[in-house]
Design a protein around this motif. Structure first.
Motif, PDB file in Angstrom:
ATOM      1  N   LEU A 275       3.638  -4.068  -2.070  1.00 11.69           N
ATOM      2  CA  LEU A 275       3.883  -3.302  -0.854  1.00 11.69           C
ATOM      3  C   LEU A 275       3.337  -1.885  -0.996  1.00 11.69           C
ATOM      4  O   LEU A 275       2.734  -1.339  -0.065  1.00 11.69           O
ATOM      5  CB  LEU A 275       5.380  -3.259  -0.547  1.00 11.69           C
ATOM      6  N   ARG A 279      -0.340   0.379   1.094  1.00  9.51           N
ATOM      7  CA  ARG A 279      -0.564   1.706   1.689  1.00  9.51           C
ATOM      8  C   ARG A 279      -2.040   2.084   1.637  1.00  9.51           C
ATOM      9  O   ARG A 279      -2.551   2.776   2.522  1.00  9.51           O
ATOM     10  CB  ARG A 279       0.258   2.755   0.934  1.00  9.51           C
ATOM     11  N   LEU A 286       2.127  -2.849   6.951  1.00 12.72           N
ATOM     12  CA  LEU A 286       3.406  -2.184   6.730  1.00 12.72           C
ATOM     13  C   LEU A 286       4.069  -1.823   8.054  1.00 12.72           C
ATOM     14  O   LEU A 286       3.407  -1.388   9.001  1.00 12.72           O
ATOM     15  CB  LEU A 286       3.211  -0.928   5.880  1.00 12.72           C
ATOM     16  N   ASP A 300       8.093   1.448   1.892  1.00 13.60           N
ATOM     17  CA  ASP A 300       7.162   0.345   2.138  1.00 13.60           C
ATOM     18  C   ASP A 300       7.929  -0.913   2.530  1.00 13.60           C
ATOM     19  O   ASP A 300       8.728  -1.435   1.750  1.00 13.60           O
ATOM     20  CB  ASP A 300       6.317   0.083   0.883  1.00 13.60           C
TER      21      ASP A 300
END
Length: 415
Positions: A275, A279, A286, A300
């Motif tokens: 997760l 980004r 997300l 996240d």
């Protein structure tokens, strides 16, 4: 940069059902490689990483699961990524190198100049293009991805020593009893086709020894005298150790994250790592929300498009919510994986837990754990169709499928 004449094949070892016993009760429902981390099948993360390799022509998954368990997944991923993905079933375990060698004719049909070998139960950023670039510079038959770890944990893995200037592998030992190095093998490799010659050398030596050596029937029954099948070859012990220091293998060190996914607890840790990587690689996956029209999102978080989350819920960090899940008003979710068709009712709290398929978590109940990913009961695991009734607290437990909990429990494995 890669030449247009290069052709790269990637092979991902996925193991088999006898290898997933530590992953129970989650592997009772689904093959371990297909268990979702950060909303995607475990094996999809290395597959997606392979997609970034220049001149990739084919991805093979090798294991001894039944083909039907991977048929639908392989078909959909091939179409989605527009890269041929094929599952190859071993007739029996051949070892990490033997499994690769048993399909050498099929792999070489693609005329590859380079062959990547990855293990499915490895979680990392998979810097494969960078590895390939380094491999070209080194000029050996293989390059190993390595990482620096604490001296205390190094002995759990394959430790190695490399030349700090040339990066040549000088020494390799698997899970040594005494400290050798704080650099360990990450289970990700890139080879030239010359690797097949090295593996063939091991099998030939074994056949010669088997022919020359004669033992009595009594000796043959002793464990020390039971020789391995000639086609069972381990990459670490049979290839890397004897060829270290012979200018054949080199290392590429990553300074990014790396973990091994052996238990359900570690899968939660690795879901969080993936997760975090989203980004930078896939921010569109997300979730976001401030509590006005959507739930309040912290850190996240992945939420499947079909899941329904009440705007007053608070989600994150490190939360993955799968298809058709329903999260009620005032619910609080932290560091957890919520699988398909789960219902979490009003004001329930989930912390450091994996909630299995079709589970029901009642109002004002708590499913929680300490969050020690390496401890046996450090993450609470609920198997399929477990019902936790209203106001029940479940702490540091593993619950097998189809159980109903109407009393609070802690530090238990509920069969």
């Amino acid at each position: 940069m890669g030449s247009s004449e290069e052709r790269v094949v990637a092979v991902i070892m996925v193991g088999g059902p006898t290898k997933g016993t530590r992953f129970r009760p989650l592997s009772l429902n689904i093959s371990k490689p297909l268990f979702p981390l950060a909303g995607q099948a475990m094996v999809l993360h290395p597959i997606s990483a392979c997609k970034r390799i220049p001149n990739l022509v084919q991805i093979y998954l090798i294991g001894f699961y039944e083909e039907r368990e991977f048929a639908l997944f392989v078909s959909s991923i091939s179409n989605e990524l527009r890269v041929p993905v094929r599952y190859l079933k071993e007739d029996k375990p051949h070892g990490s190198a033997g499994g690769l060698y048993s399909f050498r004719d099929l792999i070489m049909e693609e005329n590859p100049t380079h062959i990547f070998l990855l293990n499915c139960d490895v979680c990392c950023s998979f810097p494969l293009p960078e590895m390939l670039e380094a491999h070209r510079r080194y000029g050996g038959i293989g390059t190993i991805l390595v990482i620096k770890v604490s001296p205390e944990s190094a002995s759990q893995f394959g430790e190695l020593v490399a030349d700090p200037v040339t990066h040549e592998l000088l020494h390799y030992t698997e899970k040594p009893e005494t400290f050798v190095s704080d650099r360990i093998n990450c289970g990700v490799y890139v080879f030239t086709p010359g690797i097949f010659t090295a593996i063939q050398g091991v099998t030939s030596q074994r056949k010669e020894r088997a022919t020359l050596r004669r033992v009595t029937s009594f000796e043959a029954l002793q464990p020390a005298n039971r020789s391995l099948p000639t086609d069972f070859v381990k990459l670490d012990q049979d290839i890397l150790s004897p060829l270290a220091g012979k200018k054949q293998f080199y290392v590429y060190e990553t300074r990014d994250f790396w973990e091994q996914i052996k238990t359900p607890g570690m899968s939660l840790r690795c879901s969080g790592l993936y997760l975090g990587q989203f980004r930078f690689t896939s921010p569109h996956l997300l979730a976001s929300g401030d509590g006005s029209k959507k739930a309040t999102i912290s850190g996240d978080v992945y939420i499947h498009p079909s899941a329904k989350v009440h705007p007053t819920a608070k989600i994150g960090p490190n939360v993955s919510i799968s298809a058709n899940a329903r999260i009620g008003a005032g619910a609080r979710l932290v560091s957890c994986i919520i699988l398909d068709d789960v219902e979490i009712q009003e004001n329930a709290v989930i912390i450091h837990a994996i909630v299995g398929w079709k589970c029901l978590i009642g109002r004002w109940s708590r499913v929680q754990a300490s969050g020690d990913y390496s401890a046996k009961l450090g993450v609470t695991i609920l198997g399929e169709s477990v019902a936790v009734e209203d106001e029940v607290v479940v702490t540091n437990c593993i619950v097998l499928p189809h159980k109903t909990l109407n009393l609070s429990v802690q530090e238990e494995i509920i069969l």
